[in-house]
Design a protein around this motif. Structure first.
Motif, PDB file in Angstrom:
ATOM      1  N   VAL A 164     -10.330  38.827 -91.811  1.00 26.79           N
ATOM      2  CA  VAL A 164     -11.012  37.734 -92.514  1.00 26.79           C
ATOM      3  C   VAL A 164     -10.586  36.402 -91.908  1.00 26.79           C
ATOM      4  CG1 VAL A 164     -11.400  36.644 -94.760  1.00 26.79           C
ATOM      5  CG2 VAL A 164     -10.951  39.113 -94.634  1.00 26.79           C
ATOM      6  N   SER A 165     -11.550  35.575 -91.557  1.00 25.43           N
ATOM      7  CA  SER A 165     -11.204  34.252 -91.007  1.00 25.43           C
ATOM      8  C   SER A 165     -11.250  33.200 -92.093  1.00 25.43           C
ATOM      9  CB  SER A 165     -12.182  33.854 -89.890  1.00 25.43           C
ATOM     10  OG  SER A 165     -13.326  33.212 -90.443  1.00 25.43           O
ATOM     11  N   GLU A 166     -10.576  32.106 -91.859  1.00 23.25           N
ATOM     12  CA  GLU A 166     -10.713  30.917 -92.688  1.00 23.25           C
ATOM     13  C   GLU A 166     -12.104  30.328 -92.439  1.00 23.25           C
ATOM     14  OE1 GLU A 166      -8.228  29.173 -94.743  1.00 23.25           O
ATOM     15  OE2 GLU A 166      -7.650  31.288 -94.741  1.00 23.25           O
ATOM     16  N   PRO A 167     -12.595  29.507 -93.370  1.00 15.81           N
ATOM     17  CA  PRO A 167     -13.908  28.875 -93.126  1.00 15.81           C
ATOM     18  C   PRO A 167     -13.784  27.721 -92.132  1.00 15.81           C
ATOM     19  CG  PRO A 167     -13.089  28.306 -95.318  1.00 15.81           C
ATOM     20  CD  PRO A 167     -12.088  29.243 -94.732  1.00 15.81           C
ATOM     21  N   ASP A 168     -13.302  28.018 -90.933  1.00 15.36           N
ATOM     22  CA  ASP A 168     -13.014  26.993 -89.915  1.00 15.36           C
ATOM     23  C   ASP A 168     -14.131  26.866 -88.889  1.00 15.36           C
ATOM     24  OD1 ASP A 168     -10.551  26.572 -91.059  1.00 15.36           O
ATOM     25  OD2 ASP A 168      -9.422  27.777 -89.594  1.00 15.36           O
ATOM     26  N   VAL A 205     -21.101  37.616 -92.370  1.00 21.64           N
ATOM     27  CA  VAL A 205     -21.102  36.211 -91.979  1.00 21.64           C
ATOM     28  C   VAL A 205     -21.294  35.336 -93.214  1.00 21.64           C
ATOM     29  CG1 VAL A 205     -22.200  34.537 -90.455  1.00 21.64           C
ATOM     30  CG2 VAL A 205     -22.201  36.959 -89.827  1.00 21.64           C
ATOM     31  N   ASN A 206     -20.294  34.530 -93.553  1.00 22.49           N
ATOM     32  CA  ASN A 206     -20.375  33.644 -94.719  1.00 22.49           C
ATOM     33  C   ASN A 206     -20.774  32.248 -94.257  1.00 22.49           C
ATOM     34  OD1 ASN A 206     -18.948  35.232 -97.117  1.00 22.49           O
ATOM     35  ND2 ASN A 206     -17.945  35.731 -95.169  1.00 22.49           N
ATOM     36  N   VAL A 207     -21.812  31.716 -94.876  1.00 18.22           N
ATOM     37  CA  VAL A 207     -22.345  30.434 -94.417  1.00 18.22           C
ATOM     38  C   VAL A 207     -22.585  29.503 -95.601  1.00 18.22           C
ATOM     39  CG1 VAL A 207     -24.279  29.302 -93.219  1.00 18.22           C
ATOM     40  CG2 VAL A 207     -23.548  31.580 -92.496  1.00 18.22           C
ATOM     41  N   SER A 208     -22.199  28.245 -95.426  1.00 16.72           N
ATOM     42  CA  SER A 208     -22.635  27.197 -96.351  1.00 16.72           C
ATOM     43  C   SER A 208     -22.923  25.956 -95.513  1.00 16.72           C
ATOM     44  CB  SER A 208     -21.569  26.909 -97.413  1.00 16.72           C
ATOM     45  OG  SER A 208     -20.412  26.366 -96.811  1.00 16.72           O
ATOM     46  N   VAL A 209     -23.512  24.963 -96.149  1.00 17.89           N
ATOM     47  CA  VAL A 209     -23.741  23.691 -95.445  1.00 17.89           C
ATOM     48  C   VAL A 209     -23.214  22.560 -96.329  1.00 17.89           C
ATOM     49  CG1 VAL A 209     -25.772  24.496 -94.180  1.00 17.89           C
ATOM     50  CG2 VAL A 209     -26.067  23.439 -96.427  1.00 17.89           C
ATOM     51  N   PHE A 216     -16.515  21.792 -99.662  1.00 16.12           N
ATOM     52  CA  PHE A 216     -17.382  22.936 -99.388  1.00 16.12           C
ATOM     53  C   PHE A 216     -18.398  23.130-100.508  1.00 16.12           C
ATOM     54  CE2 PHE A 216     -13.794  25.185 -96.838  1.00 16.12           C
ATOM     55  CZ  PHE A 216     -14.108  24.407 -95.733  1.00 16.12           C
ATOM     56  N   ARG A 217     -19.571  23.591-100.153  1.00 19.49           N
ATOM     57  CA  ARG A 217     -20.562  23.960-101.159  1.00 19.49           C
ATOM     58  C   ARG A 217     -20.625  25.494-101.262  1.00 19.49           C
ATOM     59  NH1 ARG A 217     -25.743  19.900-101.134  1.00 19.49           N
ATOM     60  NH2 ARG A 217     -24.655  18.000-100.510  1.00 19.49           N
ATOM     61  N   THR A 218     -21.532  25.987-102.109  1.00 17.56           N
ATOM     62  CA  THR A 218     -21.685  27.430-102.326  1.00 17.56           C
ATOM     63  C   THR A 218     -22.091  28.126-101.028  1.00 17.56           C
ATOM     64  OG1 THR A 218     -22.492  26.888-104.502  1.00 17.56           O
ATOM     65  CG2 THR A 218     -22.855  29.149-103.737  1.00 17.56           C
ATOM     66  N   ARG A 219     -21.550  29.300-100.820  1.00 13.72           N
ATOM     67  CA  ARG A 219     -21.864  30.043 -99.604  1.00 13.72           C
ATOM     68  C   ARG A 219     -22.686  31.284 -99.908  1.00 13.72           C
ATOM     69  NH1 ARG A 219     -16.764  32.105-100.914  1.00 13.72           N
ATOM     70  NH2 ARG A 219     -16.648  34.368-100.865  1.00 13.72           N
ATOM     71  N   CYS A 220     -23.339  31.792 -98.887  1.00 19.35           N
ATOM     72  CA  CYS A 220     -23.961  33.112 -98.956  1.00 19.35           C
ATOM     73  C   CYS A 220     -23.312  33.980 -97.900  1.00 19.35           C
ATOM     74  CB  CYS A 220     -25.462  33.022 -98.696  1.00 19.35           C
ATOM     75  SG  CYS A 220     -26.326  32.302-100.091  1.00 19.35           S
TER      76      CYS A 220
HETATM   77  P1  ADP Z   1     -14.722  37.214-101.000  1.00 20.83           P
HETATM   78  O1  ADP Z   1     -13.435  37.942-101.189  1.00 20.83           O
HETATM   79  O2  ADP Z   1     -15.449  36.996-102.247  1.00 20.83           O
HETATM   80  O3  ADP Z   1     -15.568  37.812 -99.934  1.00 20.83           O
HETATM   81  P2  ADP Z   1     -13.195  35.158 -99.663  1.00 20.83           P
HETATM   82  O4  ADP Z   1     -12.614  33.961-100.299  1.00 20.83           O
HETATM   83  O5  ADP Z   1     -12.279  36.244 -99.251  1.00 20.83           O
HETATM   84  O6  ADP Z   1     -14.344  35.725-100.570  1.00 20.83           O
HETATM   85  O7  ADP Z   1     -13.959  34.653 -98.394  1.00 20.83           O
HETATM   86  C1  ADP Z   1     -14.705  35.479 -97.625  1.00 20.83           C
HETATM   87  C2  ADP Z   1     -15.131  34.727 -96.379  1.00 20.83           C
HETATM   88  O8  ADP Z   1     -15.927  33.601 -96.739  1.00 20.83           O
HETATM   89  C3  ADP Z   1     -13.983  34.177 -95.562  1.00 20.83           C
HETATM   90  O9  ADP Z   1     -14.222  34.502 -94.213  1.00 20.83           O
HETATM   91  C4  ADP Z   1     -14.048  32.690 -95.786  1.00 20.83           C
HETATM   92  O10 ADP Z   1     -13.654  31.990 -94.627  1.00 20.83           O
HETATM   93  C5  ADP Z   1     -15.513  32.451 -96.044  1.00 20.83           C
HETATM   94  N1  ADP Z   1     -15.781  31.293 -96.894  1.00 20.83           N
HETATM   95  C6  ADP Z   1     -15.136  30.931 -98.024  1.00 20.83           C
HETATM   96  N2  ADP Z   1     -15.696  29.808 -98.533  1.00 20.83           N
HETATM   97  C7  ADP Z   1     -16.726  29.464 -97.736  1.00 20.83           C
HETATM   98  C8  ADP Z   1     -17.704  28.401 -97.739  1.00 20.83           C
HETATM   99  N3  ADP Z   1     -17.752  27.484 -98.700  1.00 20.83           N
HETATM  100  N4  ADP Z   1     -18.601  28.375 -96.735  1.00 20.83           N
HETATM  101  C9  ADP Z   1     -18.592  29.298 -95.774  1.00 20.83           C
HETATM  102  N5  ADP Z   1     -17.706  30.296 -95.708  1.00 20.83           N
HETATM  103  C10 ADP Z   1     -16.788  30.407 -96.683  1.00 20.83           C
END
Ligand code: ADP
Ligand code: MG
Length: 483
Positions: A164-168, A205-209, A216-220
């Motif tokens: 799992v990566s950080e949202p970097d 792939v987690n994405v937000s804008v 940060f906003r809500t992600r999908c």
């Molecule tokens: P979950 O356990 O519900 O899947 P996590 O907090 O473990 O959620 O995050 C899962 C992934 O989503 C991670 O790779 C993280 O970097 C990414 N992520 C978290 N917040 C955001 C955001 N606001 N926008 C995009 N990606 C995000």
């Protein structure tokens, strides 16, 4: 300013984090002795544990643990001496137990970091949040029978690492570079083959804008994307969809989506579950996983040199550019090939031959490094003939082509075809004299100031010597006899 997408309301920034599932290379499965290899006949690699028979007990596979630790070390990550397996409960046809054994609260690997490189040469660090071990599920197949679905449990219980990566990540390019880098590191380590077509690596792939500077906003989350290109497309398509929503005054709902590669868009699959939906609890059949410092030190001492370190060493040791070093360390086998050619030779000449003529030949023939079109020893032999002035660079190209066709060594080709370089100055002088005599008019022009003709004379002399003249000596002789 980095990557931004333009909307009606101004610029938007993309925020992205990846969850990569990587199948562990191991003989047998995470908790059973069944073979883990890909591609066996359906249900030929299934133990009672994998099939969820009552009363069967899981036994942890030490090699899978070692692979996860090696991977953690390769990602410069914290290795947790204490970790624990939890049951993640959900119902699905390809999950006989009704739960997946995973690691939730206590993963085996904690935070780490990975360096990525962008097209313009910028380097950037992407944070790793965690890596945990879990079981893969089986496979449902819907095309074998008109009225039924069938299940293949060969994959059930195979060890996966979820990284799992950080949202970097801030652009499609960064997402692609990150995925490629992870794949490269895992391949170097030998912990996952990285084969995305066969599904041994896939990414959520987690994405937000957001507007630059905002929180940060809500992600999908886009599930199971199975190529680098699709990941990059999915990031962009999903970001554009969310921008359109926000700008229309609507909300982005947190949900799980699928990437439709034919349409190049994402579509909704289900609303996102939260952790509590899975009713995680510690698996009562398994003790916590406790590692000894000694074991970790052992595994660490046997790690191979990793791509970043190798690339920097290549620059320092062989004096080649950072770019070339990147190309030559893309795969371990590539790096080994180059080093065999370069060692004890002109390493820059080696780099230019390997990345030039050799790569071109590989691409033309579709060969792989296991079976290269010219062996490293033979390519090295050719470079030796250039370095000791037996042949010139021009003739070397012809010899190389001949090596590709005949599979013979360079020195044999040079000997049978009489391609040795002409270094006999009297022979060179004679050739120059006859060229000048035949072109008296051009000699006059040259002397009246048309300097460009110098190259013409050199070319004619080379031709007279069948391409074999020593370039430095030919130049020198033309200059001397003209002046
Ligand atoms: P979950 O356990 O519900 O899947 P996590 O907090 O473990 O959620 O995050 C899962 C992934 O989503 C991670 O790779 C993280 O970097 C990414 N992520 C978290 N917040 C955001 C955001 N606001 N926008 C995009 N990606 C995000
Ligand atoms: Mg997740």
């Amino acid at each position: 300013m980095g990557y931004v997408l333009e909307g009606k309301s101004g610029n938007w920034e993309v925020v992205c984090g990846l969850e990569i599932h990587a199948q562990v290379i191991s003989e047998s499965k995470l908790f059973s002795g069944a073979r883990a290899a890909y591609g066996g006949a359906p249900n030929s690699q299934v133990s009672f544990v994998d099939a969820g028979f009552p009363g069967m007990l899981p036994v942890i596979n030490r090699e899978c643990v070692a692979q996860a630790v090696r991977t953690g070390l390769g990602l410069a990550a914290q290795i947790n001496l204490f970790s624990r397996f939890d049951r993640k409960n959900y119902f699905y046809a390809d999950l006989p137990n009704g739960y997946q054994i995973s690691q939730f609260a206590h993963p085996i690997v904690g935070t780490g970091t990975v360096e990525i490189e962008l097209q313009d040469g910028t380097l950037k660090n992407i944070g790793i949040t965690r890596l945990h071990l879990e079981q893969d599920a089986g496979k449902s197949m819907h095309e074998q029978h008109p009225g039924k679905s069938v299940i293949d449990l060969n994959r059930a219980g195979v060890a996966l690492m979820e990284i799992v990566s950080e949202p970097d990540i801030r652009s499609p390019e960064e997402a692609g570079a990150y995925l490629r880098k992870i794949r490269q590191i895992l391949r170097y380590l030998g912990t996952c083959d990285g084969n995305m077509e066969e599904g041994s690596m896939r990414a959520d792939v987690n994405v937000s804008v957001r507007k630059p500077g905002e929180d940060f906003r809500t992600r999908c989350e886009i599930k199971n994307v199975n190529s680098v290109r699709f990941v990059m497309h999915a990031v962009e398509a999903e970001a554009l969809r969310q921008i359109a929503l926000w700008e229309a005054g609507e909300e982005v709902r947190q949900e799980t989506r699928l990437y439709d590669q034919a349409r190049g868009e994402t579509r909704s699959m289900r609303s996102k579950e939260d952790a509590h939906d899975y009713r995680y609890f510690p698996d009562p059949d398994l003790l916590p996983l406790v590692l000894a410092e000694d074991d970790i030190a052992q595994w660490k001492s046997k790690l191979p040199e990793l791509p970043d370190a190798k690339r920097r060493r290549f620059c320092a040791e062989y004096g080649i550019s950072f770019y070339d070093a990147g190309v030559l360390t893309a795969e371990q086998a590539m790096a080994d090939f180059y080093e065999t050619v370069a060692r004890g030779r002109d390493a820059r000449l080696a780099a230019s031959w390997v990345t030039g003529d050799f790569f071109a030949a590989m691409n033309r023939s579709g060969a792989t490094l296991e079976n290269p079109p010219v062996s490293a020893a033979h390519l090295g032999g050719l470079l030796d003939l250039i370095s000791d002035a037996t042949i010139n660079g021009r003739i070397a190209k012809d010899v190389f082509e001949e090596m590709l066709e005949s599979g013979k060594a360079a020195d044999a080709i040079v000997a049978t075809k009489g391609l040795r370089q002409v270094t006999d100055t009297s022979a060179i002088d004679a050739a120059v004299a006859s060229v000048l005599a035949l072109n008296a008019d051009k000699v006059t022009e040259y002397k009246s100031g048309k300097d460009k003709l110098f190259g013409f004379f050199v070319g004619q002399v080379m031709k007279a010597l069948a391409g074999k003249g020593n370039p430095a000596l030919v130049n020198e002789a033309v200059k001397r006899l003209l002046g």
